[in-house]
Design a protein around this motif. Structure first.
Motif, PDB file in Angstrom:
ATOM      1  N   SER A  99     -29.875  11.969  -1.830  1.00  0.00           N
ATOM      2  CA  SER A  99     -30.428  12.666  -2.995  1.00  0.00           C
ATOM      3  C   SER A  99     -31.654  11.901  -3.497  1.00  0.00           C
ATOM      4  CB  SER A  99     -29.380  12.779  -4.103  1.00  0.00           C
ATOM      5  OG  SER A  99     -28.311  13.580  -3.690  1.00  0.00           O
ATOM      6  N   ILE A 100     -32.678  11.853  -2.635  1.00  0.00           N
ATOM      7  CA  ILE A 100     -33.867  11.037  -2.869  1.00  0.00           C
ATOM      8  C   ILE A 100     -35.107  11.918  -2.797  1.00  0.00           C
ATOM      9  CG2 ILE A 100     -35.184   9.043  -2.037  1.00  0.00           C
ATOM     10  CD1 ILE A 100     -32.400   8.246  -2.864  1.00  0.00           C
ATOM     11  N   ASP A 101     -36.037  11.703  -3.712  1.00  0.00           N
ATOM     12  CA  ASP A 101     -37.351  12.353  -3.658  1.00  0.00           C
ATOM     13  C   ASP A 101     -38.377  11.350  -3.163  1.00  0.00           C
ATOM     14  OD1 ASP A 101     -36.584  14.805  -4.534  1.00  0.00           O
ATOM     15  OD2 ASP A 101     -37.381  14.600  -6.552  1.00  0.00           O
ATOM     16  N   GLY A 102     -39.268  11.807  -2.307  1.00  0.00           N
ATOM     17  CA  GLY A 102     -40.360  10.964  -1.841  1.00  0.00           C
ATOM     18  C   GLY A 102     -39.934   9.972  -0.777  1.00  0.00           C
ATOM     19  N   SER A 103     -40.744   8.935  -0.618  1.00  0.00           N
ATOM     20  CA  SER A 103     -40.500   7.879   0.367  1.00  0.00           C
ATOM     21  C   SER A 103     -40.408   6.537  -0.350  1.00  0.00           C
ATOM     22  CB  SER A 103     -41.632   7.844   1.394  1.00  0.00           C
ATOM     23  OG  SER A 103     -41.703   9.073   2.071  1.00  0.00           O
ATOM     24  N   PRO A 104     -39.220   6.158  -0.787  1.00  0.00           N
ATOM     25  CA  PRO A 104     -39.073   4.929  -1.560  1.00  0.00           C
ATOM     26  C   PRO A 104     -39.327   3.677  -0.730  1.00  0.00           C
ATOM     27  CG  PRO A 104     -36.936   5.845  -1.071  1.00  0.00           C
ATOM     28  CD  PRO A 104     -37.947   6.838  -0.590  1.00  0.00           C
ATOM     29  N   VAL A 105     -39.683   2.623  -1.415  1.00  0.00           N
ATOM     30  CA  VAL A 105     -39.930   1.312  -0.818  1.00  0.00           C
ATOM     31  C   VAL A 105     -38.858   0.370  -1.344  1.00  0.00           C
ATOM     32  CG1 VAL A 105     -41.580  -0.583  -0.650  1.00  0.00           C
ATOM     33  CG2 VAL A 105     -42.397   1.782  -0.735  1.00  0.00           C
ATOM     34  N   ALA A 106     -38.285  -0.450  -0.471  1.00  0.00           N
ATOM     35  CA  ALA A 106     -37.267  -1.406  -0.885  1.00  0.00           C
ATOM     36  C   ALA A 106     -37.824  -2.319  -1.969  1.00  0.00           C
ATOM     37  CB  ALA A 106     -36.807  -2.230   0.312  1.00  0.00           C
ATOM     38  N   GLY A 107     -37.048  -2.488  -3.029  1.00  0.00           N
ATOM     39  CA  GLY A 107     -37.457  -3.331  -4.141  1.00  0.00           C
ATOM     40  C   GLY A 107     -38.080  -2.581  -5.298  1.00  0.00           C
ATOM     41  N   SER A 108     -38.465  -1.317  -5.084  1.00  0.00           N
ATOM     42  CA  SER A 108     -39.060  -0.545  -6.175  1.00  0.00           C
ATOM     43  C   SER A 108     -37.957   0.009  -7.078  1.00  0.00           C
ATOM     44  CB  SER A 108     -39.923   0.587  -5.627  1.00  0.00           C
ATOM     45  OG  SER A 108     -39.136   1.490  -4.887  1.00  0.00           O
ATOM     46  N   GLY A 109     -38.323   0.358  -8.299  1.00  0.00           N
ATOM     47  CA  GLY A 109     -37.368   0.898  -9.252  1.00  0.00           C
ATOM     48  C   GLY A 109     -36.916   2.295  -8.876  1.00  0.00           C
ATOM     49  N   ALA A 110     -35.688   2.633  -9.229  1.00  0.00           N
ATOM     50  CA  ALA A 110     -35.127   3.963  -8.991  1.00  0.00           C
ATOM     51  C   ALA A 110     -35.020   4.678 -10.326  1.00  0.00           C
ATOM     52  CB  ALA A 110     -33.757   3.853  -8.326  1.00  0.00           C
ATOM     53  N   TYR A 111     -35.656   5.848 -10.421  1.00  0.00           N
ATOM     54  CA  TYR A 111     -35.727   6.620 -11.654  1.00  0.00           C
ATOM     55  C   TYR A 111     -35.195   8.022 -11.419  1.00  0.00           C
ATOM     56  CZ  TYR A 111     -39.011   2.932 -12.906  1.00  0.00           C
ATOM     57  OH  TYR A 111     -39.580   1.719 -13.159  1.00  0.00           O
ATOM     58  N   LEU A 112     -34.813   8.694 -12.513  1.00  0.00           N
ATOM     59  CA  LEU A 112     -34.473  10.111 -12.400  1.00  0.00           C
ATOM     60  C   LEU A 112     -35.694  10.862 -11.905  1.00  0.00           C
ATOM     61  CD1 LEU A 112     -32.524  10.785 -15.720  1.00  0.00           C
ATOM     62  CD2 LEU A 112     -31.572  10.613 -13.424  1.00  0.00           C
ATOM     63  N   SER A 113     -35.496  11.751 -10.956  1.00  0.00           N
ATOM     64  CA  SER A 113     -36.608  12.525 -10.422  1.00  0.00           C
ATOM     65  C   SER A 113     -37.084  13.521 -11.468  1.00  0.00           C
ATOM     66  CB  SER A 113     -36.164  13.268  -9.169  1.00  0.00           C
ATOM     67  OG  SER A 113     -37.153  14.174  -8.761  1.00  0.00           O
ATOM     68  N   GLY A 114     -38.386  13.669 -11.581  1.00  0.00           N
ATOM     69  CA  GLY A 114     -38.937  14.630 -12.524  1.00  0.00           C
ATOM     70  C   GLY A 114     -39.045  16.029 -11.951  1.00  0.00           C
ATOM     71  N   SER A 115     -38.732  16.191 -10.650  1.00  0.00           N
ATOM     72  CA  SER A 115     -38.917  17.502 -10.030  1.00  0.00           C
ATOM     73  C   SER A 115     -37.620  18.158  -9.562  1.00  0.00           C
ATOM     74  CB  SER A 115     -39.886  17.388  -8.850  1.00  0.00           C
ATOM     75  OG  SER A 115     -39.403  16.451  -7.919  1.00  0.00           O
ATOM     76  N   VAL A 116     -36.673  17.412  -9.031  1.00  0.00           N
ATOM     77  CA  VAL A 116     -35.428  17.989  -8.524  1.00  0.00           C
ATOM     78  C   VAL A 116     -34.253  17.419  -9.318  1.00  0.00           C
ATOM     79  CG1 VAL A 116     -33.933  18.276  -6.516  1.00  0.00           C
ATOM     80  CG2 VAL A 116     -36.410  18.214  -6.218  1.00  0.00           C
ATOM     81  N   ALA A 117     -33.475  18.290  -9.949  1.00  0.00           N
ATOM     82  CA  ALA A 117     -32.335  17.866 -10.755  1.00  0.00           C
ATOM     83  C   ALA A 117     -31.323  17.102  -9.914  1.00  0.00           C
ATOM     84  CB  ALA A 117     -31.673  19.072 -11.408  1.00  0.00           C
ATOM     85  N   GLY A 118     -30.941  15.935 -10.375  1.00  0.00           N
ATOM     86  CA  GLY A 118     -29.935  15.130  -9.696  1.00  0.00           C
ATOM     87  C   GLY A 118     -30.476  14.161  -8.677  1.00  0.00           C
ATOM     88  N   ASN A 119     -31.755  14.255  -8.341  1.00  0.00           N
ATOM     89  CA  ASN A 119     -32.325  13.342  -7.354  1.00  0.00           C
ATOM     90  C   ASN A 119     -32.866  12.074  -8.015  1.00  0.00           C
ATOM     91  OD1 ASN A 119     -31.700  15.097  -5.331  1.00  0.00           O
ATOM     92  ND2 ASN A 119     -33.777  15.359  -4.598  1.00  0.00           N
ATOM     93  N   VAL A 120     -33.089  11.064  -7.173  1.00  0.00           N
ATOM     94  CA  VAL A 120     -33.621   9.779  -7.607  1.00  0.00           C
ATOM     95  C   VAL A 120     -34.969   9.588  -6.931  1.00  0.00           C
ATOM     96  CG1 VAL A 120     -33.194   7.295  -7.649  1.00  0.00           C
ATOM     97  CG2 VAL A 120     -31.286   8.874  -7.818  1.00  0.00           C
ATOM     98  N   SER A 121     -35.914   8.998  -7.643  1.00  0.00           N
ATOM     99  CA  SER A 121     -37.267   8.831  -7.135  1.00  0.00           C
ATOM    100  C   SER A 121     -37.798   7.471  -7.553  1.00  0.00           C
ATOM    101  CB  SER A 121     -38.162   9.938  -7.699  1.00  0.00           C
ATOM    102  OG  SER A 121     -39.508   9.710  -7.417  1.00  0.00           O
ATOM    103  N   MET A 122     -38.848   6.996  -6.860  1.00  0.00           N
ATOM    104  CA  MET A 122     -39.478   5.749  -7.304  1.00  0.00           C
ATOM    105  C   MET A 122     -40.646   6.019  -8.245  1.00  0.00           C
ATOM    106  SD  MET A 122     -41.348   4.233  -3.953  1.00  0.00           S
ATOM    107  CE  MET A 122     -43.097   4.026  -4.160  1.00  0.00           C
ATOM    108  N   VAL A 123     -40.923   7.299  -8.512  1.00  0.00           N
ATOM    109  CA  VAL A 123     -41.985   7.678  -9.446  1.00  0.00           C
ATOM    110  C   VAL A 123     -41.459   7.507 -10.874  1.00  0.00           C
ATOM    111  CG1 VAL A 123     -43.470   9.555 -10.232  1.00  0.00           C
ATOM    112  CG2 VAL A 123     -42.942   9.316  -7.798  1.00  0.00           C
ATOM    113  N   VAL A 124     -42.195   6.798 -11.679  1.00  0.00           N
ATOM    114  CA  VAL A 124     -41.774   6.518 -13.046  1.00  0.00           C
ATOM    115  C   VAL A 124     -42.007   7.767 -13.896  1.00  0.00           C
ATOM    116  CG1 VAL A 124     -42.006   4.972 -15.020  1.00  0.00           C
ATOM    117  CG2 VAL A 124     -42.458   4.128 -12.721  1.00  0.00           C
TER     118      VAL A 124
END
Length: 149
Positions: A99-124
């Motif tokens: 349940s991931i949006d985008g292409s996360p990088v190890a060590g980056s923060g995990a935030y609630l996705s602003g586009s898909v409900a329930g997903n996690v994203s590295m976009v703040v």
């Protein structure tokens, strides 16, 4: 399936109900507009839901289904919960989810996705729930640390 078996559950919470349709384990959930009072262990108004913003509660560890229970039963091997039932939410630990949006990088923060409900994203764009511990694999799964107060 949105969760793999590689997980570490340091702290879970079983005081919430899920009544917002169906959901797959591994998605991020937030407080619904209503909340219980006190410990709220068995108050049906203490609800969580999938959303793109809000106060995060954690990662859902159950599949929420809407079945006719007079014709079939819940699958105990998939840890299914009937819509409106009590769910288990991960507050601290890590999971491997897709349940991931985008292409996360190890060590980056995990935030609630602003586009898909329930997903996690590295976009703040939402509230921080933890950090990514890996990048996506070939199947789209990623290790996410959850660290909520």
């Amino acid at each position: 399936m949105a969760l793999k078996s590689d997980r570490y559950e340091l702290q879970t919470d079983i005081s919430f109900f899920y009544n917002d349709g169906t959901a797959t384990r591994g998605c991020a959930v937030v407080h619904d507009s209503t909340a219980g009072s006190g410990a709220a262990m068995d108050q049906g108004v203490n609800l969580v839901k999938k959303a793109t913003s809000g106060n995060p509660v954690g990662i859902l560890l159950n599949d929420v289904v809407n079945k006719d229970l007079t014709r079939t039963h819940l699958n105990q091997y998939k840890d299914e919960v009937q819509k409106g039932g009590k769910v288990t939410v991960l507050r601290k630990g890590y999971v491997v989810t897709n349940s991931i949006d985008g292409s996360p990088v190890a060590g980056s923060g995990a935030y609630l996705s602003g586009s898909v409900a329930g997903n996690v994203s590295m976009v703040v764009s939402g509230t921080k729930i933890g950090a990514f511990l890996s990048s996506k694999d070939e199947d789209g799964y990623c290790k996410v640390e959850v660290n909520l107060p």
